[in-house]
Design a protein around this motif. Structure first.
Motif, PDB file in Angstrom:
ATOM      1  N   GLY A 249       0.798  -1.228   0.000  1.00 50.74           N
ATOM      2  CA  GLY A 249       0.000   0.000   0.000  1.00 50.74           C
ATOM      3  C   GLY A 249       0.825   1.269   0.000  1.00 50.74           C
ATOM      4  O   GLY A 249       0.263   2.369   0.104  1.00 50.74           O
ATOM      5  N   ASP A 250       2.142   1.138  -0.149  1.00 55.39           N
ATOM      6  CA  ASP A 250       3.009   2.314  -0.077  1.00 55.39           C
ATOM      7  C   ASP A 250       3.058   3.025  -1.430  1.00 55.39           C
ATOM      8  O   ASP A 250       3.134   2.392  -2.480  1.00 55.39           O
ATOM      9  CB  ASP A 250       4.418   1.883   0.341  1.00 55.39           C
ATOM     10  N   TYR A 251       3.030   4.354  -1.394  1.00 56.50           N
ATOM     11  CA  TYR A 251       3.037   5.149  -2.624  1.00 56.50           C
ATOM     12  C   TYR A 251       4.422   5.168  -3.281  1.00 56.50           C
ATOM     13  O   TYR A 251       4.543   5.390  -4.480  1.00 56.50           O
ATOM     14  CB  TYR A 251       2.596   6.585  -2.336  1.00 56.50           C
ATOM     15  N   ASN A 252       5.472   4.996  -2.473  1.00 61.47           N
ATOM     16  CA  ASN A 252       6.846   5.106  -2.979  1.00 61.47           C
ATOM     17  C   ASN A 252       7.532   3.743  -3.036  1.00 61.47           C
ATOM     18  O   ASN A 252       8.674   3.589  -2.609  1.00 61.47           O
ATOM     19  CB  ASN A 252       7.652   6.063  -2.090  1.00 61.47           C
TER      20      ASN A 252
END
Length: 568
Positions: free
Chosen positions: A78-81
């Motif tokens: 779920g991490d954007y980066n």
């Protein structure tokens, strides 16, 4: 990118293991060296050493890194980066691989500084105040070791080159100073007393990073460097100091873990304790045994962190073990794996940790240890089992204790498959590496009391860790009567406080005053800015003269006439 990187690292691990075994059985070692520049008859060279030790360690690093990347696909989904995270992890692995195969202090510095830089970027990955403080503590603590490596490079110039293989075992003043600086650098990277505060603080990084850092990369770099320098440690004045500091670190970390309630910090303190074990046996002159424990520890410690991450991820990002409980009913795979890793850590017979840890204890008892180090070693062994069973009591057994409704379970296969792969290593890794590295059995002659001592303190530690916490439920307020002892033991002997507030107020405060008065004050006035102002003023005068202005020539003529009159 995630899958391709994982497959590439897995192939590298297999190739590295095959090459390592062929070099081990043939007894060969390849040394690649090419000159970059020559300075005062000393050559700055890029060198690589390919022997069984470097290739086997590379194989383990690549295997654990591939499992961590696979695991990260689920944990960081779920991490954007996500892409940035993967590049940072790969940079971390690359720096460690460069450090492993470098016999040259200059090329070692590249890997050493790379580890420090990328670890800072990973510790501050979750951009908040706590992560920033932890990252700064990590970076500044490791900077001491970086400076020691730089000083050792400057000292090695007088030896004629930077390939330390050629000077290991040499007895001269310069090499003595180099050994001291290398030991200092290794102590900072492996978080020995008094540089221990940064290791639990580095838990601010994502859990997959913790699994990589605490198993086979950052914290083991110092131990690996000392293993390479081990022939020079034998008989030097630094060995007894290193022995005492290793035993103290082991005891302090074991004691602190028994009072800690943060799941990741308990495992971090167990890493610190095992690093103390490696440094202790290394200071006694058993480098191959320290390397053996380094490999087996990497397997079960990576597994331990992965299981902790799976639990934290599943219970709604709680890390307090008092808020867990009864997880065996909901997460059977994670609980089986974490118990497996815990038993390997305790030295349970025929698991990975048993083969290295039991041999280390018996060899240490066989050596002429002083009384303090002997009892610190014995008590630390008991404390390891104690905090492991305390962790089992609080989080895995008992009643379900989460304060909120949460979907707890082993649903993510991206996280469970790497755990099963490392679980196999935690079971069979110790015996396989033992058969490869030590094909002939070691002869250890001990009395019956000494032989049963390690087993006895382990059983007592497990009993205390589980039953005492079980009974303590009814006597929670009793700890208030021993509040100073509890605070002192649970705070790593006030080391985080001394490493942050004490340093920032005294050392960094004094540095600020020096910067304002010296570097940014008088030094600037009489140095760079002063010279710049004088040159600008002089160039202004020169430019005015070169403009052929009649006023300038009249002023010069007038001054000349006045001077002439005064002379006459």
């Amino acid at each position: 990118m995630n899958l391709s990187s994982m497959v590439f690292l897995l192939i590298m691990a297999v190739v590295g293991l095959v090459v390592s075994l062929s070099l081990l059985f043939s007894g060969c070692c390849y040394f690649l060296d090419w000159e970059l520049i020559s300075l005062n008859s000393a050559s700055v060279e890029m060198a690589l050493v390919i022997d069984w030790m470097s290739m086997m360690f590379m194989s383990f690093v690549c295997f654990i890194s591939s499992m961590v990347l696979f695991y990260s696909g689920g944990y960081m989904s779920g991490d954007y980066n996500m892409g940035r995270f993967m590049y940072l992890v790969l940079g971390f692995v690359l720096s460690m691989l460069l450090l492993i195969i470098s016999p040259n202090m200059i090329s070692i510095l590249l890997g050493w500084d790379g580890l420090g830089l990328v670890s800072y970027a990973l510790v501050i990955y979750y951009q908040n105040e706590k992560s920033a403080g932890a990252g700064m503590l990590t970076a500044l603590s490791n900077r001491v070791g970086d400076v020691a490596i730089l000083l050792s490079i400057s000292l090695m110039l007088s030896l004629g080159g930077w390939n330390f293989y050629f000077y290991v075992g040499e007895e001269c003043l310069a090499s003595g100073y180099v050994i001291f600086l290398v030991v200092l650098a290794a102590m900072t990277k492996s978080a020995q007393i008094p540089f221990s505060a940064w290791l639990p603080a580095a838990m601010a990084a994502p859990t997959p990073v913790s699994a990589l850092v605490h198993s086979s990369t950052l914290v083991t770099a110092g131990v690996y460097l000392l293993i390479r320098f081990s022939p020079s440690l034998a008989g030097s004045i630094t060995s007894p100091i290193l022995l005492l500091l290793g035993c103290l670190t082991m005891f302090m970390a074991g004691l602190g873990a028994n009072f800690e309630t943060d799941l990741k910090k308990i495992i971090a303190l167990s890493t610190l304790s095992q690093l103390g074990v490696m440094i202790t046996i290394l200071s006694l002159g058993w480098a191959t045994l320290a390397f053996f424990h380094l490999l087996t520890h990497a397997l079960f410690k990576a597994l331990l962190f992965m299981c902790a991450g799976s639990i934290i991820h599943s219970v709604g990002d709680y890390q307090d073990i008092r808020m867990m409980g009864g997880l065996v009913s909901f997460m059977p795979i994670s609980v089986v794996c974490i118990n497996l890793a815990n038993l390997a850590l305790c030295g349970f017979p025929f698991l990975a940790g048993f083969y290295s840890k039991d041999l280390i204890l018996e060899v240490a008892f066989l050596n002429p240890l002083n009384e303090i180090c002997f009892w610190l070693l014995v008590l630390s062994t008991g404390l390891t089992v104690c905090y492991s069973f305390r962790l089992v009591y609080y989080s895995l057994s008992g009643d379900y204790n989460l304060s909120s409704v949460s979907s707890v379970g082993d649903s993510d296969t991206l996280m469970t498959w790497p755990m099963l792969g490392l679980g196999l290593g935690a079971i069979a890794g110790g015996s396989v590496v033992s058969w490869l590295v030590f094909p002939a059995p070691s002869m250890v002659c001990l009395t019956l009391f000494m032989k049963l001592l390690a087993l006895g303190v382990s059983l007592v530690g497990g009993f205390v860790g589980y039953l005492l916490n079980l009974m303590a439920e009814n006597y929670k307020l009793q700890s208030l009567s021993l509040y100073p002892v509890v605070v002192f033991s649970g705070s790593m002997w006030f080391m985080p406080l001394l490493s942050t507030i004490g340093v920032s107020q005294r050392v960094l405060g004094g540095g600020l005053v020096y910067t304002q008065l010296g570097d940014g004050g008088w030094s600037e006035y009489f140095g760079g800015q002063g010279i710049y102002g004088a040159l600008m003023k002089s160039s202004g005068y020169l430019q005015a003269v070169q403009e052929n202005s009649i006023k300038v020539y009249l002023v010069i003529l007038l001054v000349w006439l006045v001077g002439l009159l005064l002379v006459v």
